[in-house]
Design an enzyme around this catalytic site. Structure first.
Site, PDB file in Angstrom:
ATOM      1  N   GLN A   1      42.344  42.114  49.556  1.00 22.55           N
ATOM      2  CA  GLN A   1      43.701  41.780  50.007  1.00 22.55           C
ATOM      3  C   GLN A   1      43.845  41.856  51.524  1.00 22.55           C
ATOM      4  O   GLN A   1      44.958  41.701  52.035  1.00 22.55           O
ATOM      5  CB  GLN A   1      44.736  42.708  49.348  1.00 22.55           C
ATOM      6  CG  GLN A   1      44.758  42.662  47.832  1.00 22.55           C
ATOM      7  CD  GLN A   1      45.311  41.350  47.258  1.00 22.55           C
ATOM      8  OE1 GLN A   1      45.812  40.484  47.983  1.00 22.55           O
ATOM      9  NE2 GLN A   1      45.212  41.192  45.952  1.00 22.55           N
TER      10      GLN A   1
ATOM     11  N   CYS B   1      46.200  45.385  37.360  1.00 25.06           N
ATOM     12  CA  CYS B   1      44.855  45.996  37.343  1.00 25.06           C
ATOM     13  C   CYS B   1      44.819  47.278  38.181  1.00 25.06           C
ATOM     14  O   CYS B   1      43.808  47.564  38.850  1.00 25.06           O
ATOM     15  CB  CYS B   1      43.772  45.038  37.822  1.00 25.06           C
ATOM     16  SG  CYS B   1      43.656  43.564  36.827  1.00 25.06           S
TER      17      CYS B   1
ATOM     18  N   ASP C   1      37.094  47.677  50.099  1.00 28.24           N
ATOM     19  CA  ASP C   1      37.532  46.594  49.225  1.00 28.24           C
ATOM     20  C   ASP C   1      38.482  45.735  50.063  1.00 28.24           C
ATOM     21  O   ASP C   1      39.635  46.105  50.309  1.00 28.24           O
ATOM     22  CB  ASP C   1      38.236  47.194  47.995  1.00 28.24           C
ATOM     23  CG  ASP C   1      38.901  46.119  47.133  1.00 28.24           C
ATOM     24  OD1 ASP C   1      39.002  44.959  47.569  1.00 28.24           O
ATOM     25  OD2 ASP C   1      39.343  46.472  46.026  1.00 28.24           O
TER      26      ASP C   1
ATOM     27  N   HIS D   1      42.256  49.193  42.818  1.00 31.19           N
ATOM     28  CA  HIS D   1      42.182  48.198  41.743  1.00 31.19           C
ATOM     29  C   HIS D   1      41.099  48.678  40.764  1.00 31.19           C
ATOM     30  O   HIS D   1      40.158  49.360  41.160  1.00 31.19           O
ATOM     31  CB  HIS D   1      41.778  46.871  42.384  1.00 31.19           C
ATOM     32  CG  HIS D   1      41.782  45.696  41.473  1.00 31.19           C
ATOM     33  ND1 HIS D   1      40.749  45.417  40.624  1.00 31.19           N
ATOM     34  CD2 HIS D   1      42.689  44.707  41.291  1.00 31.19           C
ATOM     35  CE1 HIS D   1      41.015  44.295  39.954  1.00 31.19           C
ATOM     36  NE2 HIS D   1      42.191  43.853  40.347  1.00 31.19           N
TER      37      HIS D   1
ATOM     38  N   LYS E   1      41.182  34.191  46.947  1.00 29.98           N
ATOM     39  CA  LYS E   1      42.434  34.716  47.509  1.00 29.98           C
ATOM     40  C   LYS E   1      42.639  34.247  48.948  1.00 29.98           C
ATOM     41  O   LYS E   1      43.608  34.615  49.592  1.00 29.98           O
ATOM     42  CB  LYS E   1      42.428  36.243  47.453  1.00 29.98           C
ATOM     43  CG  LYS E   1      42.433  36.809  46.023  1.00 29.98           C
ATOM     44  CD  LYS E   1      42.593  38.303  46.050  1.00 29.98           C
ATOM     45  CE  LYS E   1      42.165  38.992  44.773  1.00 29.98           C
ATOM     46  NZ  LYS E   1      43.075  38.823  43.657  1.00 29.98           N
TER      47      LYS E   1
HETATM   48  N1  C6P Z   1      43.654  41.495  42.426  1.00 32.32           N
HETATM   49  C1  C6P Z   1      45.898  40.848  41.785  1.00 32.32           C
HETATM   50  O1  C6P Z   1      46.714  40.135  41.194  1.00 32.32           O
HETATM   51  P1  C6P Z   1      38.427  39.661  41.873  1.00 32.32           P
HETATM   52  O2  C6P Z   1      39.146  39.565  40.560  1.00 32.32           O
HETATM   53  O3  C6P Z   1      37.056  40.235  41.703  1.00 32.32           O
HETATM   54  O4  C6P Z   1      38.480  38.425  42.685  1.00 32.32           O
HETATM   55  O5  C6P Z   1      39.259  40.726  42.739  1.00 32.32           O
HETATM   56  C2  C6P Z   1      39.429  42.012  42.258  1.00 32.32           C
HETATM   57  C3  C6P Z   1      40.307  42.790  43.179  1.00 32.32           C
HETATM   58  C4  C6P Z   1      39.775  43.872  43.847  1.00 32.32           C
HETATM   59  N2  C6P Z   1      40.498  44.590  44.713  1.00 32.32           N
HETATM   60  C5  C6P Z   1      41.777  44.287  44.971  1.00 32.32           C
HETATM   61  C6  C6P Z   1      42.525  45.107  45.968  1.00 32.32           C
HETATM   62  C7  C6P Z   1      42.381  43.215  44.315  1.00 32.32           C
HETATM   63  O6  C6P Z   1      43.658  42.925  44.586  1.00 32.32           O
HETATM   64  C8  C6P Z   1      41.637  42.463  43.387  1.00 32.32           C
HETATM   65  C9  C6P Z   1      42.287  41.338  42.624  1.00 32.32           C
HETATM   66  C10 C6P Z   1      44.442  40.456  41.790  1.00 32.32           C
HETATM   67  O7  C6P Z   1      46.246  41.860  42.378  1.00 32.32           O
HETATM   68  C11 C6P Z   1      43.967  40.067  40.424  1.00 32.32           C
HETATM   69  S1  C6P Z   1      43.909  41.429  39.321  1.00 32.32           S
END
Ligand code: C6P
Length: 409
Positions: free
Chosen positions: A202, A366, A199, A122, A225
């Protein structure tokens, strides 16, 4: 296992309609829906205990502080950390990674070093390292992705050498769903002396994650999430590493003593990394979300997603012109089905589905470098969570056929 229809009753938004149709929410990888208990825990805080934390001697402030700090113990149990001192409150996964880059990274990395990421990250695990790279001049490498959407492990020996000081990679890809072999990658990184950041955006919401079993050094994830509120996240690190790292933001709450003549000294962990009035209601909301998930059992959450993804991959593969991104085997991936449909732009897929009350995500999610790797600008993604049912997958398939009838030549 749990009873999905009964569970759905606990999510008020799932009873709502969109465009006059019952909502079918297949976008939980972007953000999950929230059970009543999470929403009510935050309301209760504002109705009954609202006060600043760590500051007042009065009853409300003590009540707020206890509730706020109590959540750290829940997080410790949820990811099997060793101590509340290792649990740093952040705004989200993105802030956790920026914290790591700007504290450990800035204090450690030089132009002689390398940071290793992967081709399935991401943007939040790419851009902070690129910004730092511009300032410090280290090498930023990445592990390539195979056609099947897995990490190319054959490339690892030439990429992971003693120059690498950090290997930062995604546990479960938000696009491909790929579950990366964390334990093995951690072992190999540690063999060359690199630290490992995971990370977990997910993975933590969807499966049991035990930081001690994984063996990693740092982990970031987001509350929103995993049934919790937005604006809150966790950065976990091994205590001895956090101890050595300089602070990130400066301000109130993160100091021990401030003197205009002598400078300042820092608070003990975890407060060294937490400046200013925090997101108190959101912390309490995450606590309620952890209680909710723990009661369901993370093994059950994972099992439900495997079953639903198995059903979805079979049903979706009947749609002509569909091309999946990432592993096809539901045991090797999280609860996502990401695809392109011949002759229909992903945005048109999403818009057509929306007219039927079905929410999915379309775009690059992203993860632009990953889409570039597969030679496409965008894809469509249906993502599942603990409240989704097979009948919603059936509706998705009907919706995709409609989009095809409307747009495909
Ligand atoms: N992915 C998706 O629709 P934040 O925005 O900081 O809570 O998470 C960022 C992030 C980082 N790593 C991974 C693997 C992610 O999937 C995400 C967030 C969302 O896939 C929003 S872009």
């Amino acid at each position: 296992m749990y009873d999905t229809p009964a569970l759905r009753e606990q999510f008020p938004i799932l009873q709502t309609t969109v465009q006059g149709k019952p909502l079918i929410y297949l976008d939980s990888a972007a953000t999950s829906q929230k059970p009543r208990e999470v929403i009510e825990s935050m309301n209760r805080y504002y109705y009954e205990s609202n006060a600043n934390v760590h500051r007042g001697i009065h009853t409300l402030s003590e009540r707020a502080t206890q509730a706020y700090e109590g959540v750290r113990k829940k997080v410790v149990r949820f990811i099997n950390a060793s101590s509340v001192r290792e649990i740093i409150y952040t705004r989200n996964t993105t802030e956790g990674i920026n914290l790591l880059a700007n504290t450990w990274g800035r204090a450690t990395l030089t132009s002689k070093d390398a940071v290793l990421i992967t081709g399935m990250e991401h943007h939040s695990n790419i851009v902070p390292w690129q910004i730092l790279q511009q300032q410090l001049g280290f090498e930023l490498r990445h592990v390539p992705v195979t056609d099947g959407g897995e990490l190319d492990l054959d490339a690892l020996p030439r990429l992971l050498d003693s120059k690498v000081k950090l290997f930062s990679f995604v546990h479960v890809s938000n696009v491909l769903g790929t579950i990366n072999p964390v334990e093995m990658l951690v072992r190999q990184a540690h063999e060359v002396g690199a630290l490992v950041h995971i990370d977990g955006a997910q993975s933590v919401p969807h499966m049991p994650v035990d930081v001690q079993a994984l063996g990693c050094d740092f982990l970031s994830f987001s509350s929103h999430k995993m049934c919790g509120p937005t604006g809150f996240g966790i950065f976990w690190g091994r205590r001895e590493l956090l101890q050595e790292m300089p602070p990130f933001f400066g301000g109130g709450d993160m100091i021990s003593v401030v003197s205009l003549e002598q400078g300042s000294t820092w608070a003990e962990l975890p407060h060294k990394f937490e400046a200013g009035t925090p997101s108190i209601a959101e912390a309490i909301g995450l606590g309620a979300a952890i209680d909710f998930l723990s009661e369901l059992g993370m093994d059950n959450v994972r099992q439900h997603e495997i079953e639903l993804t198995t059903y979805a991959m079979e049903a979706l593969s009947e749609v002509p012109g569909i091309r999946f991104l990432g592993p096809l085997d539901p045991h090797k991936k999280g609860g996502v089905a990401t695809f392109t449909l011949e002759g229909v732009h992903p945005h048109d897929i999403a818009a057509t589905l929306d007219e039927q009350g079905i929410a999915i995500r379309a775009g690059h999610h992203c993860a632009q470098p990953l889409h570039e790797r597969f030679g496409i600008p965008a894809s469509a993604r249906a993502s599942f969570y603990l409240y989704n049912e097979p009948s919603e997958v059936d509706a998705l398939v009907v919706g995709l056929r409609k989009a095809q009838a409307l747009y495909a030549l």
